[in-house]
Design an enzyme around this catalytic site. Structure first.
Site, mmCIF file in Angstrom:
data_model
loop_
_atom_site.group_PDB
_atom_site.id
_atom_site.type_symbol
_atom_site.label_atom_id
_atom_site.label_comp_id
_atom_site.label_asym_id
_atom_site.label_seq_id
_atom_site.Cartn_x
_atom_site.Cartn_y
_atom_site.Cartn_z
ATOM 1 N N GLY A 30 51.665 57.354 55.463
ATOM 2 C CA GLY A 30 52.582 58.328 56.029
ATOM 3 C C GLY A 30 52.005 59.017 57.252
ATOM 4 O O GLY A 30 52.719 59.666 58.010
ATOM 5 N N SER A 33 47.956 54.761 60.182
ATOM 6 C CA SER A 33 48.516 53.558 59.542
ATOM 7 C C SER A 33 49.893 53.233 60.119
ATOM 8 O O SER A 33 50.270 52.062 60.195
ATOM 9 C CB SER A 33 48.562 53.715 58.024
ATOM 10 O OG SER A 33 49.295 54.860 57.644
ATOM 11 N N GLU A 47 36.517 29.937 82.722
ATOM 12 C CA GLU A 47 35.120 29.726 82.335
ATOM 13 C C GLU A 47 35.032 29.237 80.891
ATOM 14 O O GLU A 47 35.743 29.749 80.020
ATOM 15 C CB GLU A 47 34.416 31.094 82.461
ATOM 16 C CG GLU A 47 32.947 31.084 82.105
ATOM 17 C CD GLU A 47 32.332 32.475 82.270
ATOM 18 O OE1 GLU A 47 33.081 33.461 82.481
ATOM 19 O OE2 GLU A 47 31.087 32.577 82.201
ATOM 20 N N ILE A 51 49.663 59.041 60.970
ATOM 21 C CA ILE A 51 49.893 58.381 62.248
ATOM 22 C C ILE A 51 49.064 57.100 62.412
ATOM 23 O O ILE A 51 49.518 56.125 63.020
ATOM 24 C CB ILE A 51 49.640 59.367 63.417
ATOM 25 C CG1 ILE A 51 50.015 58.752 64.752
ATOM 26 C CG2 ILE A 51 48.209 59.862 63.434
ATOM 27 C CD1 ILE A 51 51.477 58.378 64.838
ATOM 28 N N CYS A 76 32.488 33.332 87.445
ATOM 29 C CA CYS A 76 32.533 34.702 86.892
ATOM 30 C C CYS A 76 31.477 35.650 87.467
ATOM 31 O O CYS A 76 31.662 36.190 88.546
ATOM 32 C CB CYS A 76 32.437 34.628 85.371
ATOM 33 S SG CYS A 76 32.994 36.151 84.564
ATOM 34 N N LEU A 99 49.734 52.153 53.697
ATOM 35 C CA LEU A 99 50.518 53.042 54.553
ATOM 36 C C LEU A 99 50.486 54.425 53.919
ATOM 37 O O LEU A 99 50.902 54.603 52.773
ATOM 38 C CB LEU A 99 51.956 52.515 54.605
ATOM 39 C CG LEU A 99 52.731 52.672 55.900
ATOM 40 C CD1 LEU A 99 52.011 51.997 57.051
ATOM 41 C CD2 LEU A 99 54.118 52.060 55.735
ATOM 42 N N LYS A 129 26.727 28.309 86.270
ATOM 43 C CA LYS A 129 26.681 29.730 86.625
ATOM 44 C C LYS A 129 25.260 30.128 87.002
ATOM 45 O O LYS A 129 24.297 29.770 86.318
ATOM 46 C CB LYS A 129 27.133 30.515 85.390
ATOM 47 C CG LYS A 129 27.492 31.954 85.594
ATOM 48 C CD LYS A 129 28.102 32.433 84.260
ATOM 49 C CE LYS A 129 28.523 33.863 84.231
ATOM 50 N NZ LYS A 129 29.144 34.179 82.907
#
Lengths: 597, 597
Positions: free
Chosen positions: A351, A355, A44, A353, A164, A349, A128
């Site tokens: 340390g 990141s 589409e 979970i 669709c 970061l 459509k």
């Protein structure tokens, strides 16, 4: 019966890139020709990319699409591919004024259209009929409604086209296919990913194939577009609804399948037509709605092909739920980076979970050499934070630097007195500023690392950890963050994420000994409540009836309702659930309604 | 003829505040009763506030609206006001399932409804037929379509009801009023402000009154709701379309007007009905569209009132264009602050015109004692910047403090090397962080001071000068900023804005001797181009044909197209033109279409 080799071009267009999308159309049509396909079907709105949102309302954009269609049809013929019919979605418009109820400007109203390209021209065009206008879809805003069912005869097989949403709703073109008679229904789609949607799709295609009394070929777009991820999952079912072929998900694929379809003698008699001539259609009523659908017919080739030996069809292996989600997130990130012209990303970061998972998804998407991470310890960072972050850098080979923030925070504190949350936010904002500064200096895209649970309850800092260009785990609840990390570590190869990042207790580390549970319930209590409230839109009474603690319901709903403004300022991120905090959930900022009341 | 005293309650509801809105309904109905009105009309969706966006899709919200309607009807009667009929907009739902084409959840589909409250009950209910789904409106997303024309007989006059968009489009309930016969058509509206819209409204009302063959009373909401400003401008025209009464704009007003309307003997004969009984309606065809409108009738009171001496009607003086815009901005800011529960605002004052105008609008909206300004000179600030800012503080009596940013910038520069734009952005971000920190510490709402010209071309810093909760001049082009400043200074009283802030050359002062014209064309060249491209959506070729310099067109369009992501992160601000950068202009971020190509 007549044989037909159909090629479903499960492809990844770029919104607004008419040149690139047309190039891809030619390239994939050539690949299909090389495999001796008799028909190629693209998704589409492939030529414009999808969704193009308000670009659709610009007449210059609509005309560019119409010109691109004509040009690519001619180019196919010029490159020797004119004999292979191509069905492709593109943006067209009505001829008249825009007068179907809206006070819009003059000029034809846009159509979500599909064309059959053959012999250097667009030989059939339709649009459509059912325009979705819920969730992420705004198609009543953009498109006039089509009212035709095009059927073209190809090698003795009548091939119908629907687009669709015409498949999802009752009535409309699909509902008259059985009556009109067709051997194959091809359906270009732009159907975004959502967890577990693939099961629904197959069931729907099977049901519609049985209703239409013919085989059905469903071709879906693949790729990321802002918050949406198109997962492919193109498939073919036969007239009894049995699965014949199914493409891999989250990647481009040319799904070539040999079908054995009812040929002309078995179909209702049609008046004899000269080859290539269009027959004026008969108006027909769709049996289940009040619209009138006109069947249009065109004969491209009446004689079946010479019998040939079919190739075995591909049915791609199914993915388990976590693999599916992880691949969706990887694809979303990869395309957001590439399609917006970035070459690298940067993120903080900690340390923790969130990141760690974000960095891992990014490395899997675009490679570790293009990932830049910054470790920004503060006076409250624990020793393990820096160590865990450094361990992740080592395991994945990312580009890393350390920038302590204490001196900058002190410089602010010399000028203004801050306490409590304001002081906590300051640290998050210094980190956000460092990342944005490095982004401006080096051209990296800043990734934010917030998850959906935090975002829902407002447990983040505006212009701090929420500052960035793309939020890869924005639609991932915290409990799913852990599951995805464990899943990724369990894949072949060395585990990329340090165990300690997964197992330690979550903390924002913005004050001494801070823990998420100081402010929030445990995530295994919070997340199911968020799922029921945010994704399922349950009201307070329903939530309590479903077993959630009444006091917790009141408290959490209040947080979610109040965090609306903060979420408005959040960057886009890949949508994987029914309700991401994005365009499928639109709330007033100014609003006194509280489910928690 | 029969006399009728009608009270149009041009009021300012709060979205989701059912209690407050119901209280206001009772209070204003009492005021109307004290003025001996025979009928009170409130705006569209008054009970819920408008637009309530996706709150409408929550069944708990819909049920709350239905309960609030029933409760307020009973309360009116309990407080002795049950004899005065009230027409009010509220949110209702259909009885059946949501099956009108969308794959929505079970339960009735929401209706943008109006009710007649009388004798302690809602005695008539109807719903909007024409649902706008363009610009800022998404009503196909939210509402099922109404298909009735309610007509109630009050003191011998037949009063018909239609809602907002039903007036703007051909066909539907308004188109059958003439055939059904009515003495008065009342129309509750939620019609947002846009420059010059008032002229269009009067013309439209006059035309529809002539078509309907009866007087027309148009009552509009007033107040700010996120980016929208409802300007009131309620008005009454007679059956010939002549203006009878017109309310002041941008403030609440009870517009009480005596009308002399055709009474029963002059109307088409109706079957005799017992007082208070509803008559089953006859289906009728709207003459200009294909929908079927059912006329519903109810008699509240058949006998005309005793003749009385009418009061002279109010026709409020018209505002000139600048006064109108300035008042719109003041109202937008005042309501955003109050309805979101803030007591004070904070903004950075640079000495330039944008922050000077923003501070002045804020002081006019909520009083100078609630305005906190921060002067944050850098190493590149010129002497006059601080002096001009201090002069504005002195003239208006604002709360001010000075925080030099040089030491903080130095602290950052010790940790990372920045050049060019990244170094400029750093300064803007330090200022943004200081304001956000003070906001967190003291609870002020941060105002951003960027204008529409800057915002359009991306001449601002993400998380810097664009950091904040509300952007008062977001929809004001720079050339209009100057005009508004001059207009405000010309009003009675001491000029609040230092002349020097108006006359000096604009500069961001982020590097030595910087001028806006280093990066941008002069604003008298830039702004007309932005108006044509952004507000009028003209394509590149059209812009060149309209006389804009081709090279400039290419350059500026590229800037506007590329700044999309930055604008997504911009706070909401009052909409005064056809295209603010907000919900009426939705573009994909990931998008390769460039009008400048």
């Amino acid at each position: 019966m007549a044989q037909l080799r159909i090629a479903l071009a499960q492809t990844n267009p770029v919104v607004g890139d008419f040149t690139g999308n047309a190039d891809k159309l030619v390239e994939w049509t050539r690949r299909a020709a090389e495999r001796d396909a008799h028909l190629v079907v693209f998704p589409e709105l492939f030529l414009t990319g999808y969704p193009a949102e308000d670009l659709v309302l610009r007449s210059s954009f609509v005309e560019a699409s119409r010109s691109a269609l004509t040009a690519v049809a001619a180019r196919l013929a010029a490159e020797g591919l004119g004999g292979l019919p191509v069905v492709v979605g593109y943006l067209d418009r009505t001829d008249g004024d825009r007068t179907d109820g809206d006070r819009a400007d003059g000029g034809g109203k846009p159509l979500n259209a599909a064309a059959v390209l053959h012999g250097g021209e667009a030989v059939m065009r339709s649009a459509k009929h059912h325009l979705p206008n819920y969730g992420v879809f705004d198609e009543h805003r953009y498109f006039a409604r089509g009212n035709r069912l095009p059927i073209f005869r190809l090698h003795g097989v009548d091939v119908a086209i629907a687009i669709c949403e015409d498949l999802w709703q009752e009535g409309g073109p699909v509902s008259v296919v059985a009556e009109a008679g067709a051997g194959l229904l091809v359906v270009p789609n732009g159907s975004p990913y959502e967890t577990d949607k693939d099961d629904v799709r197959l069931e729907l295609c099977a049901r519609r194939a049985r209703e239409a009394g013919c085989a059905l070929a469903y071709v879906n777009m693949v790729g990321g577009q802002d918050e949406l991820i198109f997962d492919g999952d193109s498939l073919i079912v036969d007239a009894r609804g049995e699965l014949v072929a199914r493409a891999r998900r989250f990647e481009e694929e040319l799904l070539v399948t040999d079908l054995d379809l009812p040929a002309l003698p078995e179909l209702p008699a049609l008046p004899a037509l000269p080859e290539g001539a269009a027959e004026p259609g008969d108006p027909r009523m769709g049996p289940r709605d009040d619209s009138e659908i006109t069947v249009e017919r065109l004969v491209l080739s009446a004689a079946p092909v010479e019998p040939y030996r079919p190739e075995p069809p591909l049915i791609a292996e199914r993915l388990d739920d976590l693999a599916e989600i992880y691949q969706a997130l990887v694809l979303g990130l990869r395309d957001y980076v590439a399609k917006n012209g970035f070459r690298s990303v940067i993120l903080g970061l900690s340390g923790g979970i969130d990141s760690a998972l974000t960095a891992t998804i990014a490395a899997d998407a675009i490679g570790p050499s293009r990932i830049h991470v910054v470790l920004m310890p503060s006076r409250y960072s624990s020793d393990h934070s820096l160590a865990d972050a450094e361990e992740l850098v080592r395991r994945q080979g990312l580009n890393a630097r350390v920038i302590p923030i204490a001196d900058i925070v002190t410089a602010f504190e010399k000028e203004i007195d801050l306490s409590g949350l304001a002081a906590e936010n300051l640290q998050a904002r210094v980190r956000g500023m460092l990342l944005m500064s490095l982004s401006n200096e080096h051209g990296h895209l800043v990734l934010t690392t917030g998850n959906k649970s935090e975002l829902a309850v407002g447990y983040s800092t505006l212009y701090g950890d929420s500052a960035g260009g793309y939020a890869p785990i924005k639609d991932v609840l915290k409990s799913l963050v852990w599951k995805l990390a464990e899943w990724r570590n369990a894949q072949p190869g060395d585990p990329p994420i340090p165990e300690n990042s997964i197992t330690k207790e979550p903390s924002a580390e913005l004050r001494p000994d801070q823990r998420d549970t100081d402010s929030l319930p445990a995530y295994d209590v919070l997340d199911p409540l968020l799922r029921d409230y945010v994704e399922r839109d349950m009201g307070r009474d329903e939530l309590v009836a479903a077993g959630h603690d009444p006091e917790l319901v009141a408290r959490i709903l209040r947080l979610v309702d109040l965090a609306e403004y903060k979420r408005r300022q959040y960057p886009p991120g890949p949508k994987i659930t029914s309700k991401n905090f994005g365009r499928d959930r639109r709330l007033p900022i100014t609003n006194r309604w509280r489910e928690s009341r």
